[in-house]
Design a protein around this motif. Structure first.
Motif, PDB file in Angstrom:
ATOM      1  N   PRO A   1       0.826  -1.210   0.000  1.00  0.00           N
ATOM      2  CA  PRO A   1       0.000   0.000   0.000  1.00  0.00           C
ATOM      3  C   PRO A   1       0.861   1.261   0.000  1.00  0.00           C
ATOM      4  CG  PRO A   1      -0.767  -1.575   1.643  1.00  0.00           C
ATOM      5  CD  PRO A   1       0.537  -2.083   1.148  1.00  0.00           C
ATOM      6  N   ASP A   2       0.374   2.311  -0.674  1.00  0.00           N
ATOM      7  CA  ASP A   2       1.098   3.576  -0.671  1.00  0.00           C
ATOM      8  C   ASP A   2       0.796   4.344   0.615  1.00  0.00           C
ATOM      9  OD1 ASP A   2      -1.405   4.791  -0.984  1.00  0.00           O
ATOM     10  OD2 ASP A   2      -1.139   5.156  -3.140  1.00  0.00           O
ATOM     11  N   ASP A   3       1.268   5.578   0.685  1.00  0.00           N
ATOM     12  CA  ASP A   3       1.117   6.361   1.914  1.00  0.00           C
ATOM     13  C   ASP A   3      -0.338   6.661   2.253  1.00  0.00           C
ATOM     14  OD1 ASP A   3       3.841   6.383   2.198  1.00  0.00           O
ATOM     15  OD2 ASP A   3       4.120   8.368   1.299  1.00  0.00           O
ATOM     16  N   GLU A   4      -1.210   6.555   1.254  1.00  0.00           N
ATOM     17  CA  GLU A   4      -2.629   6.819   1.487  1.00  0.00           C
ATOM     18  C   GLU A   4      -3.428   5.528   1.684  1.00  0.00           C
ATOM     19  OE1 GLU A   4      -3.929   9.219  -1.749  1.00  0.00           O
ATOM     20  OE2 GLU A   4      -2.846  11.001  -1.055  1.00  0.00           O
ATOM     21  N   GLY A   5      -2.724   4.413   1.716  1.00  0.00           N
ATOM     22  CA  GLY A   5      -3.397   3.144   1.944  1.00  0.00           C
ATOM     23  C   GLY A   5      -4.000   2.522   0.698  1.00  0.00           C
ATOM     24  N   CYS A   6      -3.563   2.981  -0.471  1.00  0.00           N
ATOM     25  CA  CYS A   6      -4.072   2.429  -1.722  1.00  0.00           C
ATOM     26  C   CYS A   6      -3.095   1.382  -2.258  1.00  0.00           C
ATOM     27  CB  CYS A   6      -4.259   3.535  -2.755  1.00  0.00           C
ATOM     28  SG  CYS A   6      -4.899   2.951  -4.344  1.00  0.00           S
ATOM     29  N   VAL A   7      -3.641   0.242  -2.708  1.00  0.00           N
ATOM     30  CA  VAL A   7      -2.815  -0.810  -3.284  1.00  0.00           C
ATOM     31  C   VAL A   7      -3.413  -1.193  -4.639  1.00  0.00           C
ATOM     32  CG1 VAL A   7      -4.072  -2.662  -2.094  1.00  0.00           C
ATOM     33  CG2 VAL A   7      -1.763  -3.071  -2.904  1.00  0.00           C
ATOM     34  N   GLU A   8      -2.535  -1.381  -5.632  1.00  0.00           N
ATOM     35  CA  GLU A   8      -2.998  -1.685  -6.986  1.00  0.00           C
ATOM     36  C   GLU A   8      -3.029  -3.184  -7.218  1.00  0.00           C
ATOM     37  OE1 GLU A   8      -1.988  -0.596 -11.661  1.00  0.00           O
ATOM     38  OE2 GLU A   8      -0.937   0.446 -10.025  1.00  0.00           O
TER      39      GLU A   8
ATOM     40  N   LEU B   1      -8.785  -5.434   1.923  1.00  0.00           N
ATOM     41  CA  LEU B   1      -9.500  -4.394   2.651  1.00  0.00           C
ATOM     42  C   LEU B   1      -9.641  -4.710   4.128  1.00  0.00           C
ATOM     43  CD1 LEU B   1     -12.244  -3.489   0.029  1.00  0.00           C
ATOM     44  CD2 LEU B   1     -10.259  -2.118   0.696  1.00  0.00           C
ATOM     45  N   ASP B   2      -9.458  -5.966   4.499  1.00  0.00           N
ATOM     46  CA  ASP B   2      -9.434  -6.327   5.917  1.00  0.00           C
ATOM     47  C   ASP B   2      -8.091  -6.011   6.559  1.00  0.00           C
ATOM     48  OD1 ASP B   2     -12.041  -7.245   5.918  1.00  0.00           O
ATOM     49  OD2 ASP B   2     -11.504  -9.346   5.609  1.00  0.00           O
TER      50      ASP B   2
ATOM     51  N   SER C   1      -8.037   1.452   0.224  1.00  0.00           N
ATOM     52  CA  SER C   1      -8.667   1.376  -1.091  1.00  0.00           C
ATOM     53  C   SER C   1      -7.822   0.534  -2.036  1.00  0.00           C
ATOM     54  CB  SER C   1      -8.856   2.779  -1.682  1.00  0.00           C
ATOM     55  OG  SER C   1      -7.596   3.387  -1.928  1.00  0.00           O
ATOM     56  N   LEU C   2      -8.486   0.084  -3.116  1.00  0.00           N
ATOM     57  CA  LEU C   2      -7.840  -0.715  -4.149  1.00  0.00           C
ATOM     58  C   LEU C   2      -7.982  -0.015  -5.482  1.00  0.00           C
ATOM     59  CD1 LEU C   2      -9.270  -4.194  -3.119  1.00  0.00           C
ATOM     60  CD2 LEU C   2      -6.972  -3.358  -2.672  1.00  0.00           C
ATOM     61  N   LEU C   3      -6.990  -0.195  -6.337  1.00  0.00           N
ATOM     62  CA  LEU C   3      -6.968   0.414  -7.659  1.00  0.00           C
ATOM     63  C   LEU C   3      -6.680  -0.655  -8.697  1.00  0.00           C
ATOM     64  CD1 LEU C   3      -6.754   2.925  -9.603  1.00  0.00           C
ATOM     65  CD2 LEU C   3      -4.299   2.924  -9.045  1.00  0.00           C
ATOM     66  N   ALA C   4      -7.394  -0.593  -9.819  1.00  0.00           N
ATOM     67  CA  ALA C   4      -7.112  -1.476 -10.953  1.00  0.00           C
ATOM     68  C   ALA C   4      -7.095  -0.635 -12.221  1.00  0.00           C
ATOM     69  CB  ALA C   4      -8.162  -2.575 -11.057  1.00  0.00           C
ATOM     70  N   ARG C   5      -6.119  -0.898 -13.072  1.00  0.00           N
ATOM     71  CA  ARG C   5      -6.028  -0.204 -14.358  1.00  0.00           C
ATOM     72  C   ARG C   5      -6.243  -1.221 -15.471  1.00  0.00           C
ATOM     73  NH1 ARG C   5      -1.244   4.247 -13.552  1.00  0.00           N
ATOM     74  NH2 ARG C   5      -0.922   3.960 -11.311  1.00  0.00           N
ATOM     75  N   VAL C   6      -7.072  -0.854 -16.446  1.00  0.00           N
ATOM     76  CA  VAL C   6      -7.472  -1.796 -17.482  1.00  0.00           C
ATOM     77  C   VAL C   6      -7.369  -1.138 -18.850  1.00  0.00           C
ATOM     78  CG1 VAL C   6      -9.280  -3.394 -18.231  1.00  0.00           C
ATOM     79  CG2 VAL C   6      -9.129  -2.745 -15.836  1.00  0.00           C
TER      80      VAL C   6
END
Length: 358
Positions: free
Chosen positions: A279-286, A313-314, A320-325
């Motif tokens: 996760p990044d500093d904001e808690g987002c992981v791709e 998410l647990d 948060s989660l991120l997906a790029r398509v």
């Protein structure tokens, strides 16, 4: 090749037996190196661990250790103890080789279970580390083959950065188990090895990929899995290469790599799924994923992404989660939508989707 199995157990015990026989004329009632056990008691521990691991797998232990142990006969001499280690290692190697795909059994560290390769790696660790403890008591060199140490580190100690410049894999393994210094690293007074986890996901199970498995996949191997026709697909090999590169660079973090998707009913691997880093500093992981062509259209990606997303998410570090398509990848857009992801502003040249903790 860094994979773990019965051959690695055979290699480890051949080294250990040769090393220990150089001390067989000594008094094994003396304490082993830095242990409260005597050398004879340490040999008994090795044998007990090996046959115990075999019992976990054959007994399909689910919640605890199978309640048995072994003991050396009264009056057993060092040569007899070495023979027992050889015999019990043979039992574990045979069980590892014949364990059906997907079988897991109880072990506490850290996910409450391990598969056959995990028990093989733990057996190798017991043999190498405690043979060293015995040999060190008599000033006898016990350094194993470098590739065996490298394989053990990459499978069972993924949280330990690889050997620093000028240090050997053996020195790194001794440091990782609290037995020796390593330049630039603080000595350890507490340590654990780390088995890979699995995450159930309906018709498939996600199997965490260790750096050892990732290196094999990236090099064109199977990673120890039986793959569906056309697998592993290009994205799986690329992701495995990212894991192997991160590990080699000392920045790999277990939990935030990749998984292989394995069908629950027949043990066939159908694709890969995982994270592009922690996760990044904001808690987002791709997240990212792909399936072999022959496996598509069965809902495997949806089931797996739903379970992996919930697992992430647990985690307390994730918000948060991120997906790029790719904009043209209509099936992947549908997978994300079915899993609860929503469109975000585009991140050219891709479309972006996100999922936040409730």
């Amino acid at each position: 090749m860094l994979l773990m199995g019965g051959d690695r157990i055979d290699e480890a015990v051949a080294h250990a037996a040769k090393t220990l026989r150089a001390t067989a004329d000594r008094d094994w009632s003396v304490p082993a190196y830095r242990l409260d056990w005597s050398c004879l008691e340490t040999a008994e521990h090795i044998a007990g661990a090996l046959v115990g691991y075999a019992g976990q797998l054959t007994g399909r232990a689910a919640t605890a250790y199978v309640p048995f142990d072994i003991a050396l006969d009264d009056g057993t001499d060092p040569e007899g103890a070495i023979h027992v280690i050889e015999a019990t290692s043979g039992i574990l190697a045979a069980v590892v080789r014949t364990a059906p795909p997907g079988v897991r059994a109880y072990h506490p560290y850290p996910h409450r279970s391990a598969d056959a390769t995990g028990f093989a790696a733990m057996g190798v660790a017991e043999i190498l580390i405690h043979a060293y403890d015995i040999a060190r008591a008599f000033g006898v060199d016990a350094e194993p083959p470098a590739d065996l140490c490298e394989a053990l580190l990459a499978h069972l100690f993924p949280h330990v950065p690889p050997a620093p410049t000028g240090a050997t894999h053996w020195a790194t393994l001794l440091w990782a188990t609290g037995r020796g210094p390593l330049p630039g690293r603080t000595p350890l007074d507490h340590w654990r090895w780390r088995n890979a986890r699995t995450i159930p996901a309906g018709h498939v199970t996600l199997h965490e990929v260790t750096p050892a498995v990732a290196a094999d996949l990236a090099a064109g191997g199977t990673g120890g899995f039986t793959w569906i026709e056309g697998g592993p697909y290009d994205g799986t090999r690329t992701a495995a290469g990212m894991v192997a590169k991160a590990y080699a660079g000392g920045v790999y973090r277990p939990d935030w790599g990749m998984h292989v998707l394995v069908r629950a009913d027949d043990g066939i691997a159908v694709g890969g799924m995982g994270f592009h880093g922690p996760p990044d500093d904001e808690g987002c992981v791709e997240v990212g994923y792909d399936l072999a062509v022959a496996a598509r259209g069965n809902g495997y990606a949806t089931e797996a992404l739903r379970s992996l997303s919930q697992w992430a998410l647990d985690h307390p570090d994730v918000t948060s989660l991120l997906a790029r398509v790719d904009p043209t990848n209509t099936p992947s857009h549908a997978v994300l939508t079915r899993t609860g992801y929503t469109r975000l502003p585009d991140r050219a040249p891709t479309h972006a989707y996100g999922l936040r903790r409730a």
